[in-house]
Design a protein around this motif. Structure first.
Motif, PDB file in Angstrom:
ATOM      1  N   GLY A 159      -6.440   6.984 -28.285  1.00 55.47           N
ATOM      2  CA  GLY A 159      -5.649   8.202 -28.261  1.00 55.47           C
ATOM      3  C   GLY A 159      -5.581   8.868 -26.901  1.00 55.47           C
ATOM      4  N   GLN A 160      -6.215   8.277 -25.889  1.00 55.17           N
ATOM      5  CA  GLN A 160      -6.194   8.814 -24.536  1.00 55.17           C
ATOM      6  C   GLN A 160      -5.353   7.919 -23.627  1.00 55.17           C
ATOM      7  OE1 GLN A 160      -7.615  11.592 -23.513  1.00 55.17           O
ATOM      8  NE2 GLN A 160      -9.463  11.992 -24.702  1.00 55.17           N
ATOM      9  N   THR A 161      -4.690   8.534 -22.653  1.00 53.88           N
ATOM     10  CA  THR A 161      -4.023   7.757 -21.614  1.00 53.88           C
ATOM     11  C   THR A 161      -4.964   7.637 -20.427  1.00 53.88           C
ATOM     12  OG1 THR A 161      -1.836   8.541 -22.281  1.00 53.88           O
ATOM     13  CG2 THR A 161      -2.035   7.622 -20.070  1.00 53.88           C
ATOM     14  N   VAL A 162      -5.218   6.406 -20.018  1.00 55.77           N
ATOM     15  CA  VAL A 162      -6.077   6.134 -18.869  1.00 55.77           C
ATOM     16  C   VAL A 162      -5.201   5.560 -17.764  1.00 55.77           C
ATOM     17  CG1 VAL A 162      -8.045   4.827 -17.989  1.00 55.77           C
ATOM     18  CG2 VAL A 162      -8.072   5.690 -20.343  1.00 55.77           C
ATOM     19  N   THR A 163      -5.218   6.183 -16.598  1.00 56.55           N
ATOM     20  CA  THR A 163      -4.432   5.725 -15.460  1.00 56.55           C
ATOM     21  C   THR A 163      -5.380   5.218 -14.384  1.00 56.55           C
ATOM     22  OG1 THR A 163      -2.709   7.351 -15.927  1.00 56.55           O
ATOM     23  CG2 THR A 163      -2.699   6.337 -13.741  1.00 56.55           C
ATOM     24  N   ILE A 164      -5.147   4.000 -13.931  1.00 55.94           N
ATOM     25  CA  ILE A 164      -6.054   3.338 -12.990  1.00 55.94           C
ATOM     26  C   ILE A 164      -5.261   2.896 -11.774  1.00 55.94           C
ATOM     27  CG2 ILE A 164      -7.753   1.492 -12.687  1.00 55.94           C
ATOM     28  CD1 ILE A 164      -7.864   1.329 -15.769  1.00 55.94           C
ATOM     29  N   ALA A 165      -5.760   3.221 -10.582  1.00 59.72           N
ATOM     30  CA  ALA A 165      -5.202   2.726  -9.329  1.00 59.72           C
ATOM     31  C   ALA A 165      -6.263   1.886  -8.633  1.00 59.72           C
ATOM     32  CB  ALA A 165      -4.758   3.876  -8.431  1.00 59.72           C
ATOM     33  N   ALA A 166      -5.819   0.948  -7.782  1.00 61.29           N
ATOM     34  CA  ALA A 166      -6.769   0.010  -7.185  1.00 61.29           C
ATOM     35  C   ALA A 166      -6.365  -0.341  -5.761  1.00 61.29           C
ATOM     36  CB  ALA A 166      -6.852  -1.268  -8.025  1.00 61.29           C
ATOM     37  N   CYS A 167      -7.392  -0.517  -4.915  1.00 57.36           N
ATOM     38  CA  CYS A 167      -7.138  -0.981  -3.549  1.00 57.36           C
ATOM     39  C   CYS A 167      -8.236  -1.929  -3.107  1.00 57.36           C
ATOM     40  CB  CYS A 167      -6.984   0.187  -2.579  1.00 57.36           C
ATOM     41  SG  CYS A 167      -8.501   1.096  -2.237  1.00 57.36           S
ATOM     42  N   ALA A 168      -7.945  -2.689  -2.054  1.00 63.21           N
ATOM     43  CA  ALA A 168      -8.835  -3.735  -1.560  1.00 63.21           C
ATOM     44  C   ALA A 168      -9.270  -3.429  -0.131  1.00 63.21           C
ATOM     45  CB  ALA A 168      -8.121  -5.086  -1.601  1.00 63.21           C
ATOM     46  N   THR A 169     -10.266  -4.151   0.346  1.00 63.00           N
ATOM     47  CA  THR A 169     -10.644  -4.052   1.746  1.00 63.00           C
ATOM     48  C   THR A 169      -9.582  -4.724   2.615  1.00 63.00           C
ATOM     49  OG1 THR A 169     -12.277  -4.628   3.433  1.00 63.00           O
ATOM     50  CG2 THR A 169     -12.076  -6.140   1.575  1.00 63.00           C
ATOM     51  N   ASP A 170      -9.281  -4.094   3.748  1.00 61.90           N
ATOM     52  CA  ASP A 170      -8.295  -4.661   4.662  1.00 61.90           C
ATOM     53  C   ASP A 170      -8.947  -5.447   5.787  1.00 61.90           C
ATOM     54  OD1 ASP A 170      -9.409  -2.395   5.834  1.00 61.90           O
ATOM     55  OD2 ASP A 170      -7.603  -1.923   6.985  1.00 61.90           O
ATOM     56  N   ASN A 171     -10.256  -5.671   5.705  1.00 62.13           N
ATOM     57  CA  ASN A 171     -10.950  -6.480   6.712  1.00 62.13           C
ATOM     58  C   ASN A 171     -10.736  -7.954   6.391  1.00 62.13           C
ATOM     59  OD1 ASN A 171     -12.629  -7.734   8.522  1.00 62.13           O
ATOM     60  ND2 ASN A 171     -14.419  -6.471   8.084  1.00 62.13           N
ATOM     61  N   LEU A 172      -9.749  -8.568   7.029  1.00 67.88           N
ATOM     62  CA  LEU A 172      -9.370  -9.950   6.724  1.00 67.88           C
ATOM     63  C   LEU A 172     -10.510 -10.928   6.961  1.00 67.88           C
ATOM     64  CD1 LEU A 172      -5.697 -10.216   8.023  1.00 67.88           C
ATOM     65  CD2 LEU A 172      -6.479 -10.417   5.658  1.00 67.88           C
ATOM     66  N   PHE A 173     -11.414 -10.612   7.883  1.00 72.57           N
ATOM     67  CA  PHE A 173     -12.480 -11.549   8.211  1.00 72.57           C
ATOM     68  C   PHE A 173     -13.483 -11.715   7.083  1.00 72.57           C
ATOM     69  CE2 PHE A 173     -10.873 -10.378  12.412  1.00 72.57           C
ATOM     70  CZ  PHE A 173     -10.732 -11.641  12.983  1.00 72.57           C
ATOM     71  N   THR A 174     -13.418 -10.862   6.064  1.00 73.03           N
ATOM     72  CA  THR A 174     -14.303 -11.013   4.916  1.00 73.03           C
ATOM     73  C   THR A 174     -13.705 -11.912   3.834  1.00 73.03           C
ATOM     74  OG1 THR A 174     -13.467  -9.043   3.778  1.00 73.03           O
ATOM     75  CG2 THR A 174     -15.274  -8.726   5.341  1.00 73.03           C
ATOM     76  N   TYR A 175     -12.462 -12.311   3.982  1.00 70.09           N
ATOM     77  CA  TYR A 175     -11.814 -13.223   3.044  1.00 70.09           C
ATOM     78  C   TYR A 175     -11.976 -14.664   3.545  1.00 70.09           C
ATOM     79  CZ  TYR A 175      -9.459  -9.074   1.126  1.00 70.09           C
ATOM     80  OH  TYR A 175      -9.188  -7.849   0.555  1.00 70.09           O
ATOM     81  N   PRO A 176     -11.903 -15.660   2.660  1.00 74.44           N
ATOM     82  CA  PRO A 176     -11.982 -17.041   3.123  1.00 74.44           C
ATOM     83  C   PRO A 176     -10.915 -17.334   4.178  1.00 74.44           C
ATOM     84  CG  PRO A 176     -12.130 -16.946   0.732  1.00 74.44           C
ATOM     85  CD  PRO A 176     -11.780 -15.562   1.190  1.00 74.44           C
ATOM     86  N   LYS A 177     -11.280 -18.072   5.200  1.00 75.51           N
ATOM     87  CA  LYS A 177     -10.375 -18.311   6.322  1.00 75.51           C
ATOM     88  C   LYS A 177      -9.030 -18.898   5.901  1.00 75.51           C
ATOM     89  CE  LYS A 177     -10.304 -20.183  11.013  1.00 75.51           C
ATOM     90  NZ  LYS A 177     -11.088 -20.921  12.052  1.00 75.51           N
ATOM     91  N   PRO A 178      -8.983 -19.883   4.984  1.00 69.35           N
ATOM     92  CA  PRO A 178      -7.671 -20.450   4.615  1.00 69.35           C
ATOM     93  C   PRO A 178      -6.758 -19.455   3.900  1.00 69.35           C
ATOM     94  CG  PRO A 178      -9.470 -21.928   3.979  1.00 69.35           C
ATOM     95  CD  PRO A 178     -10.085 -20.611   4.333  1.00 69.35           C
ATOM     96  N   THR A 179      -7.333 -18.365   3.364  1.00 62.40           N
ATOM     97  CA  THR A 179      -6.554 -17.392   2.598  1.00 62.40           C
ATOM     98  C   THR A 179      -5.902 -16.336   3.482  1.00 62.40           C
ATOM     99  OG1 THR A 179      -8.130 -17.683   0.777  1.00 62.40           O
ATOM    100  CG2 THR A 179      -6.685 -15.770   0.646  1.00 62.40           C
ATOM    101  N   ARG A 180      -6.461 -16.085   4.645  1.00 62.84           N
ATOM    102  CA  ARG A 180      -6.098 -14.898   5.433  1.00 62.84           C
ATOM    103  C   ARG A 180      -4.620 -14.847   5.789  1.00 62.84           C
ATOM    104  NH1 ARG A 180     -11.349 -15.662   9.385  1.00 62.84           N
ATOM    105  NH2 ARG A 180     -12.902 -15.473   7.699  1.00 62.84           N
ATOM    106  N   ALA A 181      -4.026 -15.984   6.128  1.00 60.62           N
ATOM    107  CA  ALA A 181      -2.614 -15.984   6.527  1.00 60.62           C
ATOM    108  C   ALA A 181      -1.689 -15.619   5.373  1.00 60.62           C
ATOM    109  CB  ALA A 181      -2.231 -17.353   7.088  1.00 60.62           C
ATOM    110  N   GLN A 182      -2.181 -15.691   4.130  1.00 64.19           N
ATOM    111  CA  GLN A 182      -1.367 -15.378   2.954  1.00 64.19           C
ATOM    112  C   GLN A 182      -1.429 -13.908   2.568  1.00 64.19           C
ATOM    113  OE1 GLN A 182      -2.838 -17.917  -0.179  1.00 64.19           O
ATOM    114  NE2 GLN A 182      -2.802 -19.750   1.102  1.00 64.19           N
ATOM    115  N   LEU A 183      -2.249 -13.122   3.263  1.00 61.08           N
ATOM    116  CA  LEU A 183      -2.545 -11.763   2.829  1.00 61.08           C
ATOM    117  C   LEU A 183      -1.961 -10.723   3.768  1.00 61.08           C
ATOM    118  CD1 LEU A 183      -6.353 -12.226   2.015  1.00 61.08           C
ATOM    119  CD2 LEU A 183      -4.400 -12.642   0.512  1.00 61.08           C
ATOM    120  N   SER A 184      -1.370  -9.694   3.193  1.00 62.99           N
ATOM    121  CA  SER A 184      -0.963  -8.507   3.925  1.00 62.99           C
ATOM    122  C   SER A 184      -1.597  -7.324   3.201  1.00 62.99           C
ATOM    123  CB  SER A 184       0.558  -8.363   3.958  1.00 62.99           C
ATOM    124  OG  SER A 184       0.937  -7.165   4.593  1.00 62.99           O
TER     125      SER A 184
END
Length: 452
Positions: A159-184
């Protein structure tokens, strides 16, 4: 059944999406109590020693509470450094996600380790969606210009409305190297300022999921409506901070704990209860047999062979301090430092296998030294060892474990891992330290030698 609609904003400048998702397929509680129980977890990193027990604790809470439940998973399911996860394709982790979705509706905010085992993040989003997981992120697929998933969702729950927003870290060096070029990935606070006013609103229970870390979250905090449940991650911390009715929390990492956040209604402060996970209690039947089978299938004799011996069990913090002291002793330095998210699990007492050691000391690295005066050292030490009741205003996210200084001197020789030296502005709070590499010394070999 109500129609499910998903709206995605294609333009990069908007960097937000929305979803209206009904909760279906689970019977309503006959005597439901007001409010919602949010079950918060994050940064599990394929920690299989506790995962079955973590699931059992979630199942137990959902079965016992009179309130509707929603699981909030704030990123980092996988760990590429776990050889069992890598060799099995994350079989245990995926089974855990399926069990979560079968137990309670689950919302997943993408972290930087989701592409660890399959470097195309789109594949994770698709597979998680097939398990009835609601995936959220503000990460844009650089190949298409579209979001990998919506950046927000509105759910009807009890009976409740739950609103959720989400964000990620923008430090590309923490993502796997092959993935980085695919991410903005937008800068978190800039994204929040541009998008949160249109996503989080009055009249709903507002939730913000951030896998951007404490430093970014401090800039997001003033942008939130009062009474928001603000869930942090990425920094592997255990903390609670209150501002007005807003509650900001991190609930630890490595399957060590979960937090139940009970929210009575829109704008109400969350009542928080942290539940530690005891690996000695029975695991969930849904995972216990599978974990044993997958470990037996994928661990070799070399993985299970001892690399050292611990005189006593050590928590993650204790292991980090031990490692920092070990680096200093090995090179004759006055103080040793090492980045705190180098460490995942603690150390067991007795023989320490290669598999257990790698779960504790996650990353390899070279050793670096520098000499500083006493005043500089004091400034650096004030930023270190940010566990326990460390003041929120002084927290900066991933920090250094620091061993106690050796003696009272005018000048000190410091040693650290090379990642901390390379990123000295984040760790040491300055960029004027001229580090020198220690030849033929690495982090893991040095700590193993100390254990021997």
């Amino acid at each position: 059944m109500p129609e499910i609609t998903i709206a995605r904003r294609m333009a990069l400048k908007l960097l937000a999406g929305a979803a209206l998702l009904p909760i279906v397929g689970r019977p309503a509680l006959a005597t439901a109590a007001p409010g919602v129980d949010f079950i918060v977890i994050a940064d599990l990193h394929s920690a299989y020693d506790h995962l079955g027990q973590l699931l059992a604790a979630i199942e137990s809470h959902v079965a016992a509470t009179p309130r509707p439940c929603l699981v909030l998973f704030n990123g980092d399911l996988f760990e590429a450094g776990n050889v069992v996860a890598s060799r099995s394709g994350g079989a245990i982790d995926w089974a855990f996600l399926k069990a979560l979705a079968d137990t309670a509706p689950t919302v997943f905010n993408l972290g930087n380790h989701e592409p660890d085992l399959d470097n195309d993040l789109a594949h994770f989003v698709t597979r998680a969606g097939e398990l009835d997981i609601t995936v959220l992120t503000n990460i844009i697929d650089g190949r298409t210009g579209a979001g990998y998933a919506p950046a927000s969702a509105s759910l009807q729950l009890g009976g409740q409305t739950v609103t959720i927003a989400a964000c990620a870290t923008d430090n590309l060096f923490t993502y796997p190297k092959p993935t980085r070029a695919q991410l903005s990935i937008p800068q978190p606070a800039e994204w929040a300022a541009a998008n949160l006013p249109g996503l989080l609103r009055s009249g709903t229970i507002n939730v913000m999921l951030s896998h951007a870390g404490v430093t970014a979250d401090k800039a997001i905090l003033p942008l939130l409506p009062d009474g928001t449940l603000f869930v942090g991650g990425h920094d592997h911390l255990n903390l609670v901070h209150a501002e007005g009715n807003t509650r900001y929390l991190h609930t630890g990492s490595w399957s060590e704990a979960l937090t139940v956040a009970t929210v009575a209604g829109p704008g109400a402060p969350a009542d928080l209860r942290r539940i530690g996970i005891d690996p000695a209690v029975p695991a969930s039947d849904r995972l216990a047999g599978l974990i044993a089978y997958v470990l037996a299938q994928h661990l070799t004799k070399d993985d299970l062979a001892p690399v050292g011996h611990a005189d006593a069990a050590r928590t993650t913090d204790e292991a980090g301090l031990f490692a920092a002291a070990s680096l200093a002793a090995a090179v004759g330095a006055d103080v040793g430092f090492i980045g705190h998210t180098t460490f995942g699990a603690g150390l067991p007492a007795g023989p320490v296998s290669r598999y257990a050691f790698d779960a504790c000391v996650r990353f390899e690295g070279k050793l670096m030294t520098v000499e500083v005066d006493a005043a500089t050292l004091a400034t650096i030490l004030a930023r270190c060892n940010q566990f326990g009741d460390f003041p929120f205003d002084a927290r900066n996210g991933d920090y250094l474990y620091a061993a106690a200084p050796n003696g009272d001197k005018a000048r000190y020789r410091l040693v650290c891992n090379d990642w901390s030296a390379t990123n000295q502005r984040a760790y040491f709070g300055r960029d004027d330290l001229a580090f020198t590499e220690v030849p033929d010394r690495t982090v893991k070999a040095t700590v193993i030698a100390a254990l021997a």
